[in-house]
Structure formats: C-alpha cells, structure tokens
Design a protein around this motif. Structure first.
Motif, PDB file in Angstrom:
ATOM      1  N   GLN A  41      25.168  14.739  23.129  1.00  0.00           N
ATOM      2  CA  GLN A  41      25.878  13.750  23.944  1.00  0.00           C
ATOM      3  C   GLN A  41      24.909  12.781  24.601  1.00  0.00           C
ATOM      4  OE1 GLN A  41      28.187  16.144  26.608  1.00  0.00           O
ATOM      5  NE2 GLN A  41      29.821  16.509  25.116  1.00  0.00           N
ATOM      6  N   ARG A  42      23.784  13.301  25.096  1.00  0.00           N
ATOM      7  CA  ARG A  42      22.808  12.435  25.758  1.00  0.00           C
ATOM      8  C   ARG A  42      22.185  11.458  24.770  1.00  0.00           C
ATOM      9  NH1 ARG A  42      19.088  15.955  27.386  1.00  0.00           N
ATOM     10  NH2 ARG A  42      17.599  15.366  25.803  1.00  0.00           N
ATOM     11  N   VAL A  43      21.844  11.942  23.582  1.00  0.00           N
ATOM     12  CA  VAL A  43      21.228  11.074  22.582  1.00  0.00           C
ATOM     13  C   VAL A  43      22.223  10.024  22.095  1.00  0.00           C
ATOM     14  CG1 VAL A  43      20.265  11.058  20.238  1.00  0.00           C
ATOM     15  CG2 VAL A  43      19.486  12.749  21.874  1.00  0.00           C
ATOM     16  N   LEU A  44      23.474  10.435  21.889  1.00  0.00           N
ATOM     17  CA  LEU A  44      24.488   9.467  21.448  1.00  0.00           C
ATOM     18  C   LEU A  44      24.782   8.420  22.513  1.00  0.00           C
ATOM     19  CD1 LEU A  44      27.019  11.729  19.528  1.00  0.00           C
ATOM     20  CD2 LEU A  44      25.531   9.964  18.579  1.00  0.00           C
ATOM     21  N   SER A  45      24.698   8.810  23.772  1.00  0.00           N
ATOM     22  CA  SER A  45      24.944   7.847  24.845  1.00  0.00           C
ATOM     23  C   SER A  45      23.806   6.836  24.970  1.00  0.00           C
ATOM     24  CB  SER A  45      25.150   8.569  26.172  1.00  0.00           C
ATOM     25  OG  SER A  45      23.941   9.141  26.627  1.00  0.00           O
ATOM     26  N   GLN A  46      22.643   7.185  24.422  1.00  0.00           N
ATOM     27  CA  GLN A  46      21.483   6.279  24.456  1.00  0.00           C
ATOM     28  C   GLN A  46      21.393   5.501  23.151  1.00  0.00           C
ATOM     29  OE1 GLN A  46      18.228   8.913  25.185  1.00  0.00           O
ATOM     30  NE2 GLN A  46      18.776   9.279  27.308  1.00  0.00           N
ATOM     31  N   ASP A  47      22.488   4.939  22.689  1.00  0.00           N
ATOM     32  CA  ASP A  47      22.590   4.060  21.529  1.00  0.00           C
ATOM     33  C   ASP A  47      22.850   4.827  20.230  1.00  0.00           C
ATOM     34  OD1 ASP A  47      22.706   1.660  20.164  1.00  0.00           O
ATOM     35  OD2 ASP A  47      20.553   1.552  19.859  1.00  0.00           O
ATOM     36  N   GLY A  48      22.451   6.061  20.104  1.00  0.00           N
ATOM     37  CA  GLY A  48      22.773   6.860  18.935  1.00  0.00           C
ATOM     38  C   GLY A  48      21.880   6.664  17.730  1.00  0.00           C
ATOM     39  N   TYR A  51      19.807   9.761  16.957  1.00  0.00           N
ATOM     40  CA  TYR A  51      20.639  10.828  16.377  1.00  0.00           C
ATOM     41  C   TYR A  51      20.930  10.545  14.905  1.00  0.00           C
ATOM     42  CZ  TYR A  51      24.567  13.893  15.433  1.00  0.00           C
ATOM     43  OH  TYR A  51      25.401  14.819  14.866  1.00  0.00           O
ATOM     44  N   ASN A  52      21.282   9.311  14.594  1.00  0.00           N
ATOM     45  CA  ASN A  52      21.586   8.954  13.207  1.00  0.00           C
ATOM     46  C   ASN A  52      20.364   9.120  12.306  1.00  0.00           C
ATOM     47  OD1 ASN A  52      24.240   8.375  13.835  1.00  0.00           O
ATOM     48  ND2 ASN A  52      23.798   6.234  14.295  1.00  0.00           N
ATOM     49  N   ASN A  53      19.182   8.725  12.804  1.00  0.00           N
ATOM     50  CA  ASN A  53      17.958   8.889  12.024  1.00  0.00           C
ATOM     51  C   ASN A  53      17.631  10.363  11.810  1.00  0.00           C
ATOM     52  OD1 ASN A  53      17.668   6.130  11.931  1.00  0.00           O
ATOM     53  ND2 ASN A  53      16.256   6.031  13.651  1.00  0.00           N
TER      54      ASN A  53
END
Length: 84
Positions: A41-48, A51-53
């Motif tokens: 959730q934290r990583v996705l909230s920071q643009d994501g 997470y995608n990489n």
C-alpha cells in the motif's frame, strides 16, 4: 488440583508443544502478511512505479526459472534414455 503449576508438565505433553509451535508459525505468517500488505500500500501510494518494476522483475525471474526447469527435465529425460 491445578496442573498448570507442576513444573515441566506442559512440556511433557506432546500435543501442547505441537499446538504451540503451530500457533507461533501461524502468528508469524499473519505478521509477515500484514507487513507485506502495508508495504504494498505504501509503495503504491508513492506513484506505484517501483511496485510495477518489481512485479515485472518477479515475472521475468519466474519465467526464467520455469525455462531452466523445463530444460533440466528434458536433459534428465535424454540422459535416462541414453542409459537404457
């Protein structure tokens, strides 16, 4: 008679030790699961993007491992055919 006060009684019961071990394992699994969810959730909230990489890298590694496993199985199959 309260059996909880007899020293060593609970450790002599094999069921208690296995249940305690199972409880500890399940608790750790729950803690790590919650940590993963919070981190995601934290990583996705920071643009994501991060997470995608990371997810793309994971898929790449999984495909590589599947390919290597397939090649190894084919090699083992050929090796057993030659030995027969």
């Amino acid at each position: 008679m309260n059996l909880g006060f007899i020293p060593g009684l609970m450790s002599e019961l094999p069921e208690f030790d296995s249940y305690l071990s199972l409880w500890k394992t399940l608790t750790l699994i729950k803690v790590f699961s919650d940590l993963r969810k919070q981190t995601k959730q934290r990583v996705l909230s920071q643009d994501g993007d991060e997470y995608n990489n990371t997810n793309a890298a994971k898929v790449t590694v999984e495909k590589y491992c599947q390919h290597q496993d397939r090649e190894y199985k084919e090699y083992q199959k050929k090796l057993t055919e030659l030995q027969e």
